[in-house]
Scaffold this active site. Structure first.
Site, PDB file in Angstrom:
ATOM      1  N   HIS A 148       9.286   5.839  -7.745  1.00  0.00           N
ATOM      2  CA  HIS A 148       8.456   5.152  -6.748  1.00  0.00           C
ATOM      3  C   HIS A 148       8.525   3.635  -6.903  1.00  0.00           C
ATOM      4  CE1 HIS A 148       6.663   9.213  -6.280  1.00  0.00           C
ATOM      5  NE2 HIS A 148       6.674   8.843  -5.012  1.00  0.00           N
ATOM      6  N   ARG A 165      13.104   0.356  -4.372  1.00  0.00           N
ATOM      7  CA  ARG A 165      14.171   1.035  -3.618  1.00  0.00           C
ATOM      8  C   ARG A 165      13.583   2.122  -2.723  1.00  0.00           C
ATOM      9  NH1 ARG A 165      19.389  -0.002  -4.721  1.00  0.00           N
ATOM     10  NH2 ARG A 165      19.715  -1.431  -6.449  1.00  0.00           N
TER      11      ARG A 165
HETATM   12 ZN   LIG Z   1       6.569   7.241  -0.918  1.00  0.00          ZN
END
Ligand SMILES: [Zn+2]
Length: 494
Positions: A189, A192
């Site tokens: 998370h 990117r």
């Molecule tokens: Zn997400």
């Protein structure tokens, strides 16, 4: 007292003194009354009423105290967010790496004309075709995190938001750079992922032709929300925040992380030098903030199952519409329908890695799995709990099977319905189906491997039985195996 207390000649004749006690039963003061008006001594009734009075005094003192503490806490919070902003905001030096006014004009951005800055900025941004910005199969893997900031800015030029909503070039660059810095350096998370969700939203609107149901302002809000949707993610899910009693869980009752991503995004906009909505009027501003709220909260997968049927009904109607105009009118005229489609788009964007070419999907799936396994490790060490199979690195071999299940129970609906909604979105559904084939292949391979191991185990067991029958049993095994070997199974052999 016989003598007056001062030159006014005032003499103390009677005194009634009572402690002031607060709600915590602490003495916080003394209330003293002198001389009854009628000159008589204080009696029991006087005591009663003054006691009531001192009780109120005690409570109000406590309230003032609490109010004082609240004010201090508010100041502490403001100082903390000031400090946070200093460290997380794009610096002037960083700004110059994209918006090169010093290099080009030998001027600070503050001393430049907007039209000059817009020109410098656009020249620095990548060509959308070169980076495949309009493609569903876009991959960030060969693009640097820094270049993704530029790709993000490019999206706002492509939807014409920069000109139409008068976003100052320096503000847009600073904001996008700051969003990138807001993402933590975690396994999945991270920035990117944040960028990919923004790019997919852009592609769904433009290439997927969903833009036709929305105004330019709404599209602007949706792309903004998508880029920010996981900002400051910690690499652990909502349930972990709850179980670990994280401060975030104490603050938000539901959709814990999503509410945090939203709050963070809104905090950024409070700083005028980051406020990409600064030239919107009051009503427009309220619209974009409202849409950001709906869109970011919609990324909580727990809410996805609730909106499935509503989305399906919209798709059914659009599919049987005779003209494009009819479908546009059906959705555009109803804010609720627009929000349902938008919420489902956010899910489609958030899960889009599952639709990417196999080379990309296989790598990204491993990143997701690694982040889950890291949470599993924390559950074991910090919470002293056994993680679920998905988060258990000892069950890493089950990943293909879990992926097939995830595709079947969560993803297929999203992309099947979207390709039924707009045929332009079919590439996503095809990508998904292809990845299902790949994962299934590996899941079957794993099952075959496990079946073989099981077969060998059984064969070894039977061998042991035969040996026992032939009296070849080892001394240590006699106790347990000897008995089993003597059961009716041995009769079958004979
Ligand atoms: Zn997400």
């Amino acid at each position: 007292m016989k003598e007056p207390v001062d030159e006014t000649g005032w003499i103390i004749k009677n005194v009634l003194s009572l402690p002031i006690v607060n709600k915590k039963e602490e003495i916080v003061g003394i209330a003293t009354f002198y001389n009854r008006k009628d000159g008589k001594p204080f009696d029991e009734y006087d005591e009663q009423i003054t006691e009531t009075l001192t009780q109120f005094l005690g409570w109000s003192l406590l309230n003032t105290d609490t109010y004082d503490k609240m004010n201090k806490l508010e100041s502490r919070k403001n100082i903390a967010s000031e400090m946070l902003m200093y460290h997380s905001k794009c610096t002037d030096k960083e700004l110059q790496t994209i918006l090169k006014t010093k290099e080009m004009l030998d001027k600070d951005t503050a001393d430049c004309e907007q039209k000059d800055m817009l020109k410098i900025l656009q020249e620095e941004l990548p060509d959308p075709t070169d980076v495949e910005l309009y493609e569903f199969h876009f991959s960030d893997l060969d693009v640097s995190e820094f270049d993704l900031i530029k790709c993000g800015i490019r999206c706002f030029f492509e939807i014409n938001a920069v000109i139409k909503f008068k976003i100052p070039a320096d503000v847009l660059t600073r904001w996008m750079y700051t969003v990138r810095k807001g993402y933590r350096d975690i396994t999945y998370h991270n920035w990117r992922h944040g960028f990919n969700v923004g790019q997919t939203m852009f592609t769904l609107l433009m290439t997927g032709k969903i833009k036709k149901y929305y105004t330019d302002l709404e599209a602007f809000a949706m792309i903004t929300a998508a880029f920010c949707h996981d900002i400051d993610h910690r690499g652990t899910n909502n349930l972990y925040q709850l179980k670990s009693q994280a401060a975030l869980a104490k603050l938000h009752g539901s959709s814990i992380l999503e509410r945090h991503h939203l709050e963070y995004s809104k905090t950024l906009l409070q700083d005028e030098s980051l406020n990409i909505f600064q030239n919107l009027n009051q009503r427009q501003y309220e619209t974009v903030v409202h849409l950001m709220e709906v869109a970011i909260i919609a990324t909580d997968l727990a809410l996805y199952f609730k909106k499935r049927t509503m989305f399906q009904k919209i798709v059914d109607y659009v599919e049987k519409s005779e003209t494009e105009e009819e479908a546009i009118k059906y959705i555009s005229s109803d804010p609720t329908k627009k929000e349902i489609v938008m919420a489902m788009m956010m899910t489609g964007c958030d899960l889009s890695a599952i639709t990417k070419p196999w080379e990309v999907q296989s790598k990204v799936a491993l990143m997701v799995a690694n982040e889950f396994w890291e949470q599993g490790d924390l559950e074991r060490t910090v919470l002293q709990q056994q993680p679920i199979p998905m988060m258990d690195r000892n069950k890493a071999d089950e990943l293909p099977k879990l992926q097939v299940g995830f595709i079947d129970f969560v993803c297929t609906f999203v992309y099947k319905e979207f390709s039924r909604f707009h045929k332009e979105i079919t590439p996503m559904y095809e990508g998904l189906q292809n990845n299902r084939v790949e994962w299934k292949l590996r899941a079957d391979e794993y099952d075959a491997k496990m079946a073989l191991i099981e077969k060998q185990r059984k064969e070894q067991e039977e061998m042991a039985v035969k040996k026992a029958v032939n009296g070849e049993v080892e001394a240590g095994d006699e106790g347990k195996e000897g008995k089993r070997g003597g059961k009716s199974r041995t009769c079958e052999i004979f």
